[in-house]
Design an enzyme around this catalytic site. Structure first.
Site, PDB file in Angstrom:
ATOM      1  N   ASN A  56       0.766  -1.147   0.000  1.00 53.92           N
ATOM      2  CA  ASN A  56       0.000   0.000   0.000  1.00 53.92           C
ATOM      3  C   ASN A  56       0.778   1.164   0.000  1.00 53.92           C
ATOM      4  O   ASN A  56       0.641   1.978   0.812  1.00 53.92           O
ATOM      5  CB  ASN A  56      -0.739   0.134   1.234  1.00 53.92           C
ATOM      6  CG  ASN A  56      -1.667  -0.842   0.925  1.00 53.92           C
ATOM      7  OD1 ASN A  56      -1.807  -1.238  -0.195  1.00 53.92           O
ATOM      8  ND2 ASN A  56      -2.332  -1.215   1.880  1.00 53.92           N
ATOM      9  N   ILE A 215      -4.311   0.030   0.840  1.00 54.87           N
ATOM     10  CA  ILE A 215      -3.501  -0.976   1.516  1.00 54.87           C
ATOM     11  C   ILE A 215      -3.120  -2.055   0.515  1.00 54.87           C
ATOM     12  O   ILE A 215      -3.694  -2.163  -0.555  1.00 54.87           O
ATOM     13  CB  ILE A 215      -4.229  -1.582   2.737  1.00 54.87           C
ATOM     14  CG1 ILE A 215      -5.588  -2.157   2.346  1.00 54.87           C
ATOM     15  CG2 ILE A 215      -4.366  -0.550   3.832  1.00 54.87           C
ATOM     16  CD1 ILE A 215      -6.317  -2.854   3.489  1.00 54.87           C
ATOM     17  N   ASP A 216      -2.157  -2.855   0.899  1.00 55.95           N
ATOM     18  CA  ASP A 216      -1.580  -3.838  -0.008  1.00 55.95           C
ATOM     19  C   ASP A 216      -2.568  -4.929  -0.392  1.00 55.95           C
ATOM     20  O   ASP A 216      -3.520  -5.213   0.340  1.00 55.95           O
ATOM     21  CB  ASP A 216      -0.359  -4.465   0.670  1.00 55.95           C
ATOM     22  CG  ASP A 216       0.346  -5.464  -0.206  1.00 55.95           C
ATOM     23  OD1 ASP A 216       0.676  -5.111  -1.339  1.00 55.95           O
ATOM     24  OD2 ASP A 216       0.544  -6.605   0.235  1.00 55.95           O
ATOM     25  N   LYS A 217      -2.317  -5.539  -1.511  1.00 52.29           N
ATOM     26  CA  LYS A 217      -3.158  -6.629  -2.011  1.00 52.29           C
ATOM     27  C   LYS A 217      -3.382  -7.707  -0.949  1.00 52.29           C
ATOM     28  O   LYS A 217      -4.496  -8.199  -0.774  1.00 52.29           O
ATOM     29  CB  LYS A 217      -2.492  -7.242  -3.241  1.00 52.29           C
ATOM     30  CG  LYS A 217      -3.172  -8.496  -3.779  1.00 52.29           C
ATOM     31  CD  LYS A 217      -2.388  -9.065  -4.958  1.00 52.29           C
ATOM     32  CE  LYS A 217      -3.011 -10.354  -5.458  1.00 52.29           C
ATOM     33  NZ  LYS A 217      -2.248 -10.939  -6.587  1.00 52.29           N
TER      34      LYS A 217
END
Length: 400
Positions: A56, A215-217
């Site tokens: 993210n 935010i990240d995957k």
């Protein structure tokens, strides 16, 4: 769950009770990145490729290094192709930077877009080109004349989204594991932005469909979205001013006593010199401070943490915990073999080895409502995969 809190109220997570206040010294930052159209882009990272596991890259995960807003793919804007707009500076705008005034009056465009048009001469002041730092004077005439370029072809897609809070100005989504927030290289479809454009077609005119951060995957949890341009910009300003807070929970390989010695992790973070998709602690990095609010032991060598950030560098939580040698379970990038500690049963060892993503969840989000001024807090439970992991690590531990 959504609640409206006074500054002295607390949130009971079922695991620990923490004071949650926009004034609390611990609630100072966000793991994800701020989508800011302001000068915050000095703190940006490579936002154009979430497929590289850039946790993210918040739009200001303060985790950015030197990339600018142009690195963030823009959504197509539903406006005429030819733009011809004029504004005469009034007294209360005098002394402001030209790019700031332009962002206030030409509200359909991001500040970064306007800065680009100032640089290429599409936005003039009194018929002359100026730099973005030029301070305007009363009666200066700003003239924007350009052809709008479509930056992407982001299309609506019928993808389910979990809405946990919504009103006329604000939307909060609980992002599942595996969903990329925003189209980029290698991830042009199937993203949260594609889903938002389907369920909320009016978001198409907003930069990045109204996203304030991301935010990240492979991190689950709450994302804040503005449903109008004023709401989006107000929320961005709150995130910039650290009036928005987010709390994370994660499962780490480490004992309680050792982790308690690292309640405040202060270690600068920068991009890895050799592995460019990774971040690392380095002397030349940007300031990064992480607070471990609570440390709940699951067994002798694994704990559940409640975390808040004073800064928001890319991958900050993951990098800091790895740096102190207590990595997040499931983190293939920063965890490695240190995730496996002594005394595990075979079931526990398999649960850790088979956990397919970093056990990190953004569970609490607090902000001031951009139109009502109320303190809003939204929470979401730990997802099922993390609950199962916690249950396995808490049971059947072999004590030597």
């Amino acid at each position: 769950m959504t609640t409206k809190l006074s500054p002295n109220q607390s949130l009971d997570t079922g695991l620990s009770t923490q004071k949650l206040s926009t004034q609390d010294e611990y609630y100072l930052g966000t793991e994800d990145e701020l989508l800011n159209d302001d000068d915050l882009y000095d703190d940006h990272d490579d936002l154009n490729n979430e497929s590289l596991d850039t946790e993210n890259l918040s739009f200001d995960d303060d985790g950015f290094d030197d990339a600018q807003d142009d690195d963030i793919p823009e959504l197509s804007i539903a406006l005429p192709d030819v733009i011809d707009m004029t504004h005469t500076v009034v007294d209360n705008e005098s002394g402001l930077r030209i790019d700031k005034v332009a962002s206030l009056v030409f509200t359909d465009f991001s500040r970064a877009q306007l800065q680009g048009w100032i640089a290429d001469g599409s936005l003039l002041c009194n018929g002359s080109a100026q730099k973005s730092k030029y301070r305007v004077k009363p009666a200066d005439v700003l003239h924007l004349s350009t052809t709008l370029q479509q930056h992407s072809q982001d299309l609506p897609e019928n993808i389910d989204i979990d809405v946990v809070y919504e009103d006329d100005a604000v939307l909060v989504i609980n992002k599942p594991v595996g969903m990329v927030v925003h189209p980029g290289a290698g991830n042009q479809t199937g993203t949260l932005v594609n889903a938002l454009l389907y369920h909320y077609p009016q978001q198409h005119h907003l930069p990045r469909a109204g996203l304030v951060h991301r935010i990240d995957k492979d991190t689950s949890g709450l994302l804040l979205i503005g449903k109008t341009k004023p709401a989006q910009m107000a929320l961005m300003e709150q995130l910039k001013d650290k009036a928005v807070y987010r709390h994370y929970q994660c499962v780490v390989a480490g004992d309680q006593a050792s982790l308690m010695r690292h309640r405040r992790i202060d270690a600068p973070i920068g991009r890895h010199r050799n592995q460019r998709t990774k971040m690392t602690v380095m002397t030349a990095g940007r300031e990064a401070v992480t607070h471990l609010l609570t440390v709940t032991p699951l067994n002798d060598n694994y704990c559940l943490l409640d975390i808040a950030l004073e800064t928001g560098r890319t991958h900050q939580i993951r990098v800091h915990l790895s740096h102190i040698t207590y990595p997040i379970v499931g983190d293939r990038v920063y965890g490695g073999r240190r995730q496996l500690r002594a005394g595990l049963t075979e079931q526990q060892r398999q649960a850790i080895g088979q956990f397919s993503r970093q056990a990190l969840h953004a569970y609490a989000l607090g902000f001031v409502h951009p139109t009502t001024g109320e303190d809003i807090e939204v929470t979401t439970p730990i997802p099922e995969d993390m609950q199962k992991l916690i249950a396995v690590l808490s049971d059947g531990y072999d004590v030597e």
